[in-house]
Design a protein around this motif. Structure first.
Motif, mmCIF file in Angstrom:
data_model
loop_
_atom_site.group_PDB
_atom_site.id
_atom_site.type_symbol
_atom_site.label_atom_id
_atom_site.label_comp_id
_atom_site.label_asym_id
_atom_site.label_seq_id
_atom_site.Cartn_x
_atom_site.Cartn_y
_atom_site.Cartn_z
ATOM 1 N N ALA A 285 0.839 -1.199 0.000
ATOM 2 C CA ALA A 285 0.000 0.000 0.000
ATOM 3 C C ALA A 285 0.872 1.247 0.000
ATOM 4 O O ALA A 285 1.912 1.289 0.646
ATOM 5 C CB ALA A 285 -0.897 -0.004 1.225
ATOM 6 N N LEU A 286 0.419 2.248 -0.724
ATOM 7 C CA LEU A 286 1.064 3.552 -0.744
ATOM 8 C C LEU A 286 0.041 4.603 -0.351
ATOM 9 O O LEU A 286 -1.148 4.433 -0.628
ATOM 10 C CB LEU A 286 1.587 3.870 -2.149
ATOM 11 C CG LEU A 286 2.644 2.939 -2.720
ATOM 12 C CD1 LEU A 286 2.956 3.324 -4.157
ATOM 13 C CD2 LEU A 286 3.903 2.999 -1.868
ATOM 14 N N PRO A 287 0.458 5.687 0.283
ATOM 15 C CA PRO A 287 -0.500 6.753 0.603
ATOM 16 C C PRO A 287 -1.152 7.275 -0.675
ATOM 17 O O PRO A 287 -0.501 7.391 -1.707
ATOM 18 C CB PRO A 287 0.359 7.836 1.250
ATOM 19 C CG PRO A 287 1.611 7.155 1.658
ATOM 20 C CD PRO A 287 1.811 6.013 0.715
ATOM 21 N N ALA A 288 -2.441 7.552 -0.608
ATOM 22 C CA ALA A 288 -3.173 8.113 -1.745
ATOM 23 C C ALA A 288 -3.681 9.487 -1.346
ATOM 24 O O ALA A 288 -3.523 9.916 -0.211
ATOM 25 C CB ALA A 288 -4.340 7.192 -2.124
ATOM 26 N N THR A 289 -4.295 10.166 -2.289
ATOM 27 C CA THR A 289 -4.872 11.469 -2.008
ATOM 28 C C THR A 289 -5.900 11.324 -0.903
ATOM 29 O O THR A 289 -6.754 10.460 -0.948
ATOM 30 C CB THR A 289 -5.547 12.041 -3.274
ATOM 31 O OG1 THR A 289 -4.595 12.030 -4.323
ATOM 32 C CG2 THR A 289 -6.040 13.442 -3.039
ATOM 33 N N GLY A 290 -5.818 12.158 0.093
ATOM 34 C CA GLY A 290 -6.745 12.081 1.218
ATOM 35 C C GLY A 290 -6.018 11.651 2.468
ATOM 36 O O GLY A 290 -5.011 10.942 2.417
#
Length: 98
Positions: free
Chosen positions: A24-29
């Motif tokens: 998992a990678l950080p996404a917008t939000g």
């Protein structure tokens, strides 16, 4: 499935279900994660997106976005709706957590 809220819980649940799923990678939000799918594994994106929707309650997911389509828990009766294309996210399922 036990309570899997939070990005760490989502990642663990996806790992159990998919084994070799991408990290998992950080996404917008603030509380969102994305799962970039390698070019050679494009067929993994759609099943992963559908799995996220099917487990949205347990994962505390408020929306899932994949390949120009978005599912939202507040409008789940509408199914997947079209979203503006994001060239940097093609083939990348993203989940927003609430």
């Amino acid at each position: 499935m036990s309570d899997a809220g939070g990005s760490g819980g989502v990642a663990a649940a996806i790992w159990r279900a998919f084994g070799g799923a991408p990290a998992a990678l950080p996404a917008t939000g603030e509380d969102s994660v994305s799962y970039p799918i390698a070019t050679g594994q494009a067929s993994t994106g759609r099943p992963l997106g559908l799995w996220l929707v099917c487990h949205a309650i347990q994962l505390h997911a408020t929306s899932v976005t994949f390949d120009g389509r978005r599912w939202s828990s507040t409008a789940s009766d509408r199914g997947w709706t079209h979203t503006p294309p994001d060239p940097g996210r093609t083939g990348t399922p993203a989940v927003a957590l609430g």
